[in-house]
Scaffold this active site. Sequence first.
Site, PDB file in Angstrom:
ATOM      1  N   SER A 143       0.868  -1.186   0.000  1.00 45.99           N
ATOM      2  CA  SER A 143       0.000   0.000   0.000  1.00 45.99           C
ATOM      3  C   SER A 143       0.896   1.225   0.000  1.00 45.99           C
ATOM      4  O   SER A 143       2.076   1.146   0.396  1.00 45.99           O
ATOM      5  CB  SER A 143      -0.851  -0.013   1.278  1.00 45.99           C
ATOM      6  OG  SER A 143      -1.437   1.254   1.512  1.00 45.99           O
ATOM      7  N   TYR A 156      -2.404  -0.918  10.477  1.00 40.08           N
ATOM      8  CA  TYR A 156      -2.305  -1.097   9.016  1.00 40.08           C
ATOM      9  C   TYR A 156      -0.964  -0.569   8.502  1.00 40.08           C
ATOM     10  O   TYR A 156      -0.268  -1.242   7.731  1.00 40.08           O
ATOM     11  CB  TYR A 156      -3.471  -0.359   8.350  1.00 40.08           C
ATOM     12  CG  TYR A 156      -3.637  -0.603   6.871  1.00 40.08           C
ATOM     13  CD1 TYR A 156      -4.383  -1.680   6.394  1.00 40.08           C
ATOM     14  CD2 TYR A 156      -3.089   0.265   5.931  1.00 40.08           C
ATOM     15  CE1 TYR A 156      -4.561  -1.890   5.037  1.00 40.08           C
ATOM     16  CE2 TYR A 156      -3.262   0.064   4.573  1.00 40.08           C
ATOM     17  CZ  TYR A 156      -4.004  -1.018   4.133  1.00 40.08           C
ATOM     18  OH  TYR A 156      -4.176  -1.219   2.777  1.00 40.08           O
TER      19      TYR A 156
END
Length: 261
Positions: A143, A156
């Site tokens: 990401s 995350y």
Amino acid sequence: MSLKGKAAVVTGSTSGIGLAIARALAKDGADVMLNGFGKPDDIAAAVAGVQSDFGVRCAHSDADMTKPDEIAGMIAQATKTFDAVDILVNNAGVQFVSPVESFPPQKWDQILAINLSAAFHAMSAAVPVMKARGWGRIISTASAHSKVASPFKSAYVAAKHGLDGLSKTVALEVATHGITVNCISPGYVWTPLVENQIPETMAARGLTREQVINDVLLEAQPTKQFVKVEEVAALAVFLCSDAAAQITGANLSIDGGWTAE
Ligand code: NAD
């Protein structure tokens, strides 16, 4: 059909980016093992769709990416079904948005398990199978959050930064075996994962839905557009090609310019 004769395992591929990657690999000729949760009818339809649309073999593993023994079982099931695992895409991932002081510890543990540790367990099981064939492609959907942080996403961001480090390390370990290991790092892609975090972000930041989409999500992307799942899938297919044989240990951004800022 450059991937004809190759077998791929794509984790978290009953939805979103993973399903798009699995379908793109199948379109290029690879046999594919899907993985992930969902309604049995939807999963059966996804498997049948890959088989009928692309004429490849396709199966589904219901392995839970929080369970190391089930991850090893998934790689064993794929090896038995297809006689190989040539391509591993570590894609399963979940998100939770909360200030660190109220971040539920069980959510921290779950995100680290699915978004980071699962990739370790899958690589650990798949690398010997790839080494035996002298060829392999390992791709992890990281990401933009593997490179930069955003507030309220502690687990995350930590997991995705870890995935980048894990990927680079394994890339070095297998570099002489014809196996490449890379991360793809999308910005915001319009999938259920993004849609589902809008209410949490509205609460954490005191914003409306429109403000979250325009002022938080697309604010991060200079192109002011969401990345498409097909664009992420096309990059994964390229990384599996012979032309990408010397791309390893890389973390490739596909984020509309987000991390250039
Ligand atoms: P999604 O919610 O559409 O799909 C997630 C998939 O993971 C589903 O198939 C789900 O069943 C599966 N999954 C969840 N928990 C699992 C578990 N315990 N075991 C097995 N499978 C499990 O999400 P998405 O947006 O397609 O995200 C896919 C990956 O892309 C994730 O790693 C995510 O972090 C990453 N990513 C997404 C975006 C985005 O904007 N959507 C951006 C950057 C990175």
